[in-house]
Design a protein around this motif. Structure first.
Motif, PDB file in Angstrom:
ATOM      1  N   ALA A   1       0.819  -1.185   0.000  1.00  0.00           N
ATOM      2  CA  ALA A   1       0.000   0.000   0.000  1.00  0.00           C
ATOM      3  C   ALA A   1       0.866   1.254   0.000  1.00  0.00           C
ATOM      4  CB  ALA A   1      -0.943  -0.011   1.188  1.00  0.00           C
ATOM      5  N   LYS A   2       1.988   1.214   0.711  1.00  0.00           N
ATOM      6  CA  LYS A   2       2.868   2.388   0.749  1.00  0.00           C
ATOM      7  C   LYS A   2       3.362   2.750  -0.644  1.00  0.00           C
ATOM      8  CE  LYS A   2       4.699   1.970   5.414  1.00  0.00           C
ATOM      9  NZ  LYS A   2       5.935   1.799   6.202  1.00  0.00           N
ATOM     10  N   TYR A   3       3.630   1.753  -1.465  1.00  0.00           N
ATOM     11  CA  TYR A   3       4.140   1.982  -2.814  1.00  0.00           C
ATOM     12  C   TYR A   3       3.172   2.859  -3.610  1.00  0.00           C
ATOM     13  CZ  TYR A   3       5.386   1.107  -7.671  1.00  0.00           C
ATOM     14  OH  TYR A   3       5.728   1.261  -8.993  1.00  0.00           O
ATOM     15  N   TYR A   4       1.895   2.615  -3.464  1.00  0.00           N
ATOM     16  CA  TYR A   4       0.888   3.330  -4.242  1.00  0.00           C
ATOM     17  C   TYR A   4       0.449   4.657  -3.631  1.00  0.00           C
ATOM     18  CZ  TYR A   4       0.582  -0.974  -6.853  1.00  0.00           C
ATOM     19  OH  TYR A   4       0.887  -2.060  -7.624  1.00  0.00           O
ATOM     20  N   LYS A   5       0.875   4.926  -2.420  1.00  0.00           N
ATOM     21  CA  LYS A   5       0.439   6.117  -1.695  1.00  0.00           C
ATOM     22  C   LYS A   5       0.654   7.407  -2.490  1.00  0.00           C
ATOM     23  CE  LYS A   5       1.182   8.615   2.570  1.00  0.00           C
ATOM     24  NZ  LYS A   5       2.015   8.772   3.745  1.00  0.00           N
ATOM     25  N   ASP A   6       1.805   7.555  -3.105  1.00  0.00           N
ATOM     26  CA  ASP A   6       2.142   8.794  -3.809  1.00  0.00           C
ATOM     27  C   ASP A   6       1.978   8.694  -5.323  1.00  0.00           C
ATOM     28  OD1 ASP A   6       2.816  10.058  -1.397  1.00  0.00           O
ATOM     29  OD2 ASP A   6       4.796   9.127  -1.440  1.00  0.00           O
ATOM     30  N   LYS A   7       1.436   7.601  -5.815  1.00  0.00           N
ATOM     31  CA  LYS A   7       1.256   7.425  -7.257  1.00  0.00           C
ATOM     32  C   LYS A   7       0.038   8.210  -7.728  1.00  0.00           C
ATOM     33  CE  LYS A   7       4.634   4.549  -7.561  1.00  0.00           C
ATOM     34  NZ  LYS A   7       5.924   5.031  -7.906  1.00  0.00           N
ATOM     35  N   LYS A   8       0.110   8.704  -8.947  1.00  0.00           N
ATOM     36  CA  LYS A   8      -1.007   9.439  -9.537  1.00  0.00           C
ATOM     37  C   LYS A   8      -1.635   8.593 -10.642  1.00  0.00           C
ATOM     38  CE  LYS A   8       1.109  13.971  -8.698  1.00  0.00           C
ATOM     39  NZ  LYS A   8       0.840  13.978  -7.332  1.00  0.00           N
ATOM     40  N   LEU A  10      -3.992   6.374 -10.652  1.00  0.00           N
ATOM     41  CA  LEU A  10      -4.260   4.966 -10.396  1.00  0.00           C
ATOM     42  C   LEU A  10      -5.714   4.657 -10.729  1.00  0.00           C
ATOM     43  CD1 LEU A  10      -2.467   4.459  -6.969  1.00  0.00           C
ATOM     44  CD2 LEU A  10      -1.758   3.602  -9.199  1.00  0.00           C
TER      45      LEU A  10
END
Length: 87
Positions: A1-8, A10
């Protein structure tokens, strides 16, 4: 989940917790069976098969076995199968 936290950008992800009795899930399985029957012919018996779990896992509270029974019952109901038409 941390990996996707700052992704745009999605994609939206939705989870269905109890998909084993979800109407769309059951309808998808039923339609697959009906399509197969139309294309290949209907066999004498419809066999339901699920992967197994150790009894200790089920006794510890895993709901998979009960969910399999519920899915099977829903499919049987939709297909209006008689007791001698499935195992």
């Amino acid at each position: 989940a941390k990996y996707y936290k700052d992704k745009k950008n999605l994609p939206e992800i939705n989870f269905i917790r109890d998909f084993h009795i979800d109407e769309l899930y059951i309808q998808a399985i039923v339609q697959t069976i009906i399509t197969h029957w139309h294309e290949k012919g209907r066999g004498r018996i419809l066999v339901f098969s699920y992967h197994s779990l150790p009894t200790s896992v089920i006794k510890a509270g895993d709901t998979y076995y009960q969910e399999c029974l519920a899915t099977t019952a829903a499919i049987i109901n939709e297909l209006k199968l008689q007791d001698n038409e499935y195992v």
